[in-house]
Write a protein that holds these residues in place. Structure first.
Motif, short mmCIF file in Angstrom:
data_model
loop_
_atom_site.label_atom_id
_atom_site.label_comp_id
_atom_site.label_asym_id
_atom_site.label_seq_id
_atom_site.Cartn_x
_atom_site.Cartn_y
_atom_site.Cartn_z
N GLY A 1 0.79 -1.22 0.00
CA GLY A 1 0.00 0.00 0.00
C GLY A 1 0.82 1.27 0.00
O GLY A 1 0.26 2.36 -0.03
N ASN A 2 2.13 1.16 0.03
CA ASN A 2 2.98 2.34 0.10
C ASN A 2 3.14 3.02 -1.26
O ASN A 2 3.24 2.36 -2.30
N VAL A 3 3.16 4.35 -1.24
CA VAL A 3 3.55 5.10 -2.43
C VAL A 3 5.02 4.84 -2.74
O VAL A 3 5.42 4.62 -3.87
N ILE B 1 5.56 12.09 2.34
CA ILE B 1 5.38 11.63 0.97
C ILE B 1 4.12 10.77 0.86
O ILE B 1 3.32 10.93 -0.07
N GLU B 2 3.93 9.87 1.80
CA GLU B 2 2.78 8.98 1.76
C GLU B 2 1.45 9.76 1.89
O GLU B 2 0.44 9.37 1.33
N VAL C 1 11.72 -2.41 -9.08
CA VAL C 1 10.82 -1.31 -8.73
C VAL C 1 11.01 -0.18 -9.74
O VAL C 1 12.14 0.13 -10.13
N GLU C 2 9.91 0.45 -10.15
CA GLU C 2 10.00 1.57 -11.07
C GLU C 2 10.64 2.78 -10.38
O GLU C 2 10.49 2.98 -9.17
N ALA C 3 11.34 3.59 -11.18
CA ALA C 3 12.01 4.77 -10.64
C ALA C 3 11.05 5.66 -9.87
O ALA C 3 11.39 6.22 -8.81
N GLY C 4 9.83 5.81 -10.39
CA GLY C 4 8.84 6.70 -9.78
C GLY C 4 8.28 6.22 -8.47
O GLY C 4 7.44 6.91 -7.87
N ARG C 5 8.74 5.06 -7.99
CA ARG C 5 8.31 4.57 -6.68
C ARG C 5 9.50 4.49 -5.72
O ARG C 5 9.39 3.88 -4.65
N CYS C 6 10.61 5.16 -6.10
CA CYS C 6 11.84 5.11 -5.30
C CYS C 6 12.18 6.49 -4.72
O CYS C 6 11.89 7.52 -5.33
#
Length: 249
Positions: free
Chosen positions: A3-5, A240-241, A180-185
């Motif tokens: 569930g995390n961004v 951020i979340e 993991v995609e860059a946009g989730r790091c």
């Protein structure tokens, strides 16, 4: 974690998770004491020799291109610094200075208990990766000294790749390693140019700059968040979340 961004966190090592600059200062002091005892040098001359050595460290990527081992290169830094300051036959003393400097620096490095607790906590909710620039041998020795590899899903050392931070290729390699995609790091580091600028250009969700001073200098690189210590990272992740991006705008 689902569930995390933020799915993954990339950490720099030196002066982010461990106090490399402080350890380096301890090592220089030990080498200074050796020089004074061996040659009877005054403080000014000793400081000159050590200053020359530190300057050569900053430029040693030029030596690395010649394919020399890092221990040979750095012992050579001490020898050249001694020659430039006092002349004479200095190779044995230079070798002693290098060994003392290296051993003292490694012995002074540690992963603080509170940082260990933070990494254990984050490992339960995110994928973690350590991304550090530098010579492969030097960085592996640091990792062994502080015993931190077990906290990460992957460890990536720039010296083991064709390009180091801030080049996008090494960040892409990290994202692939994590799956993991860059946009989730999120990238956490102390260097505006290599950590923050490199991660931004690689497309990460957010960048977190570690700065004790807390003042972002004028320039093109702007971190999304600035904190004085990595221990403040959980509060940033909460922001951020919750959608509170770009705290420093």
């Amino acid at each position: 974690m689902d569930g995390n961004v933020v799915k993954a966190i990339l950490f720099d090592l030196d002066d982010t998770l461990i106090e490399t600059s402080r350890a380096g200062a301890v090592a220089i002091r030990k080498a200074s004491e050796l020089l004074q005892a061996a040659l009877g040098l005054d403080d000014v001359t000793v400081a000159e020799i050590c200053g020359k050595f530190k300057q050569k460290l900053l430029l040693e990527r030029l030596d690395a291109a010649a394919g020399r081992a890092v221990d040979e290169v750095r012992a050579g830094h001490w020898e050249a610094s001694l020659q430039e300051a006092v002349g004479g036959s200095t190779r044995p003393l230079a070798a002693q200075c290098y060994r003392l400097w290296k051993d003292s620096r490694l012995e002074s490095l540690s992963l603080a208990p509170e940082t260990r607790r933070l990494l254990r906590r984050l490992r339960g909710t995110h994928r973690l990766l350590l991304l550090t620039n530098g010579d492969a041998q030097v960085q592996r020795e640091k990792l062994q000294a502080v015993g931190c590899e077990g906290f990460f899903d992957a460890v990536v050392i720039g010296g083991e790749h064709a390009e180091q931070k801030p080049f996008p290729s090494i960040f892409r390699f990290c994202f692939e390693e994590l799956g993991v995609e860059a946009g989730r790091c999120v990238m956490v580091g102390d260097s505006l140019d290599t950590d923050i600028g490199g991660a931004f250009n690689a497309g990460v969700l957010a960048t977190v700059w570690i700065s004790r001073a807390g003042v972002v200098p004028d320039g093109s690189v702007k971190p999304d968040y600035t904190i004085p210590t990595v221990l403040d990272l959980p509060a940033v992740l909460e922001q951020i979340e919750s959608g509170e991006r770009l705290k420093d705008e």
